[in-house]
Each structure stands twice: as structure tokens, then as C-alpha cells.
Design an enzyme around this catalytic site. Structure first.
Site, short mmCIF file in Angstrom:
data_model
loop_
_atom_site.label_atom_id
_atom_site.label_comp_id
_atom_site.label_asym_id
_atom_site.label_seq_id
_atom_site.Cartn_x
_atom_site.Cartn_y
_atom_site.Cartn_z
N SER A 132 -79.52 -52.63 57.33
CA SER A 132 -79.29 -52.71 58.69
C SER A 132 -79.44 -51.60 59.25
O SER A 132 -79.23 -51.54 60.50
CB SER A 132 -77.92 -53.38 58.60
OG SER A 132 -76.92 -52.54 57.97
N ASP A 175 -75.90 -51.23 42.59
CA ASP A 175 -76.59 -51.62 41.57
C ASP A 175 -77.59 -51.10 40.89
O ASP A 175 -78.16 -50.08 41.34
CB ASP A 175 -76.92 -53.16 41.73
CG ASP A 175 -78.02 -53.35 42.78
OD1 ASP A 175 -78.20 -54.11 43.78
OD2 ASP A 175 -79.17 -52.64 42.50
N HIS A 231 -75.76 -43.61 47.24
CA HIS A 231 -74.07 -44.13 47.43
C HIS A 231 -73.30 -44.26 46.01
O HIS A 231 -72.54 -44.94 46.11
CB HIS A 231 -73.74 -45.40 48.37
CG HIS A 231 -74.35 -45.08 49.69
ND1 HIS A 231 -74.92 -46.19 50.47
CD2 HIS A 231 -74.85 -44.04 50.65
CE1 HIS A 231 -75.03 -45.65 51.89
NE2 HIS A 231 -74.92 -44.46 51.71
N TYR A 273 -64.38 -52.72 42.63
CA TYR A 273 -65.64 -52.70 42.03
C TYR A 273 -65.60 -53.45 40.42
O TYR A 273 -66.76 -53.74 40.24
CB TYR A 273 -65.73 -51.07 41.87
CG TYR A 273 -66.19 -50.44 43.01
CD1 TYR A 273 -65.14 -49.97 43.89
CD2 TYR A 273 -67.32 -50.65 43.75
CE1 TYR A 273 -65.37 -49.29 45.03
CE2 TYR A 273 -67.64 -49.91 44.90
CZ TYR A 273 -66.55 -49.49 45.65
OH TYR A 273 -66.81 -48.78 46.84
N GLN A 307 -79.66 -47.13 48.92
CA GLN A 307 -78.12 -47.12 49.21
C GLN A 307 -77.22 -47.88 48.36
O GLN A 307 -76.18 -48.08 48.21
CB GLN A 307 -78.02 -47.70 50.54
CG GLN A 307 -78.34 -46.73 51.70
CD GLN A 307 -78.53 -47.57 52.90
OE1 GLN A 307 -77.66 -47.45 53.56
NE2 GLN A 307 -79.71 -48.22 53.41
N ASN A 308 -78.00 -48.92 47.43
CA ASN A 308 -77.24 -49.68 46.49
C ASN A 308 -76.68 -49.18 45.30
O ASN A 308 -77.29 -48.09 44.77
CB ASN A 308 -78.23 -50.80 46.11
CG ASN A 308 -78.89 -51.57 47.33
OD1 ASN A 308 -78.39 -51.69 48.33
ND2 ASN A 308 -80.19 -52.28 46.99
N GLY A 342 -84.88 -54.04 53.48
CA GLY A 342 -83.39 -54.80 53.52
C GLY A 342 -82.25 -53.94 53.64
O GLY A 342 -81.27 -53.91 52.97
#
Ligand code: APR
Length: 234
Positions: A181, A91, A106, A54, A88-89, A179
Site C-alpha cells: 500500500s 514470511d 522488516h 507472532y 517488507q514481509n 502488493g
């Protein structure tokens, strides 16, 4: 009363900012053994490796990684809609773009938490962004001397923010998936929580298969969000 627009974003929205995705060719999971660096067992087995993984990801959050036109377009939509972002990012590009409501399914790269008192969450000093990347000499102990861990949801761990996220989708008039999957659950299931009358859009240059009631915009996030703004505000 503005209509409710909910966004569910994945790594693809940060791709044009220079962040790697996970499963595209050359993505993070091509470089790192995912279950060693992003699973609860992996962390228990080798905390220093996970702290390094990380820290490397933070290194990428150099001064050059900035929100892109897709993140900014979602802020623009706040003029017309009551916008909630579910991401889900890990950042913080949605926040840095100026989105008012961001929910991280997440976890967050810029935060660590005590392993003894999980309610003790520490914001990393993000004012130390340099051209060499975020200062990554992260202490692995908090001011109380307790060990800390990334404030990230590892594979195999529960997703505490999923219920609130599903509730947001259930109330949405418009859902925009960008963006992702759609392979990681429960995040991938969010689309199923949309009501029948909800308009659902999916922006992705290489879209996963979705039900036929989803309006697919097979474009990169920056182009797709621009197209969506025109569509929704004309
Ligand atoms: N614009 C929009 N989408 C893009 C772009 C782009 N410029 N470039 C790639 N994509 C799409 C890909 O086509 C793919 O569908 O982004 C998606 C990236 O998929 P993944 O790498 O699997 O990322 P994501 O779906 O967010 O992964 C979900 O998996 O590893 C875990 O916790 C991690 O949150 C992550 C979760």
C-alpha cells in the site's frame, strides 16, 4: 551480463497464498491494535502479548500456506535477469519458492534474537510445521538464559536493511513493486531511489497513487507477475 531486476514486495504478494494483509478489509490491523503488538513500546510493555501475536502469525504458516504463482514467477525471472528481492514481509515464502537473493526490510517471522546479544539470531525449528501450524511454544529465553524477542522490526525502530535495499534499487535496470500500500516508510520511499532510466512496474489490484512514470498493472500478484514475465521476456 544479465540486466538487474529488483523486486520490492509487500503483504499483497502473499495474499493468494492465504496470508492476511495488514490494511485490506479484515486485515491484521483490523484484528489487532497495531501499536500494541508491533511497536517497540508495545513489546516493552507486554512481551507475552507480542510473543502470542507472532506465534499466532506462525500458526497461520501451516503446511497449507505455500508460495504462490507470483513467488514462483519471480524465480522464473532469474533465468533472464539478475534478480534481487526486497520484501517488507516477514514470511519466508520467497525463500521457499526458491528466490536466490531475499532481503527482509522488516525482519523474519521464523527467527528470534537475544535481547542481550542481538547478534545471536535463532532460526525457529521450521521442520515442526504440522497441520495445526508451526509449533508455537516458543521459548522466550535462549540457550544462554537471556530473553529473546522476535527478529522483527517494530514500529518506532530503525530499519537497518534500508541502506542496502536503496543501493539495490539505485543499481536496478528494472524495479517491480508488488502488493504494497506504500504507506509505511522508509520502505515506501524505495521507489524514489530508482534512476530516471529505470523501468518501474507496480502490480497491485488496488494500487496506491504513484508518479506517472510508473507502469501500473492493476491486477493480483499471480496475474500481474505472469503478465510482466510475458512483457519482459517477449
Ligand atoms: N495481489 C497483489 N496485491 C494485493 C493482493 C493480491 N492478491 N491483495 C491485496 N493486495 C494489495 C493491497 O491492494 C494493498 O496495496 O496488497 C497491499 C497490502 O497493503 P498492506 O496490508 O498495507 O501491506 P504492506 O504494504 O506490505 O504493509 C507494509 O506495514 O504493518 C506494517 O510491517 C508491516 O510490512 C508491513 C508494512
Amino acid at each position: 551480463m544479465k540486466k538487474k531486476l529488483v523486486v520490492s514486495s509487500g503483504a499483497g504478494i502473499s495474499a493468494e497464498s492465504g496470508m492476511m494483509t495488514y490494511r485490506d478489509a479484515g486485515g491484521l490491523w483490523d484484528t489487532y491494535p497495531v501499536m500494541e503488538v508491533a511497536s517497540a513500546e508495545g513489546f516493552a510493555a507486554n512481551p507475552p502479548l507480542i510473543h502470542e501475536f507472532y506465534s499466532n502469525m506462525r500458526k497461520k504458516m501451516t503446511a497449507n500456506i505455500k508460495p504462490n504463482a507470483a513467488h514462483l514467477g519471480l524465480v522464473e525471472l532469474e533465468k533472464y535477469f539478475d534478480v534481487n528481492i526486497i520484501t517488507q514481509n516477514v514470511d519466508d515464502l520467497h525463500e521457499r519458492a526458491g528466490s536466490s537473493h531475499v532481503l527482509h526490510l522488516h525482519g523474519e517471522l521464523m527467527k528470534m534474537r537475544s535481547m542481550k546479544h542481538p547478534e545471536r539470531i535463532y532460526q525457529l525449528p521450521c521442520d515442526q510445521l504440522t497441520d495445526k501450524g508451526l509449533v508455537t511454544t516458543v521459548d522466550t529465553r535462549d540457550p544462554y538464559g537471556d530473553p529473546v524477542r522476535p527478529h522483527i522490526v517494530f514500529f518506532g525502530e530503525s530499519v537497518p536493511e534500508f541502506e542496502p535495499a536503496a543501493a539495490l534499487v539505485q543499481q536496478a535496470d528494472i524495479l517491480v513493486v508488488i502488493g504494497t500500500s506504500l504507506v509505511v516508510y522508509p520502505a515506501a520511499a524505495l521507489i524514489q531511489y530508482a534512476r530516471r532510466e529505470t523501468e518501474v512496474y507496480y502490480i497491485d489490484p488496488n494500487p496506491a497513487s504513484v508518479p506517472d512514470w510508473v507502469h501500473v498493472i492493476p491486477k493480483k500478484a499471480t496475474e500481474g507477475v505472469a503478465e510482466l514475465i510475458t512483457l519482459l521476456t517477449k
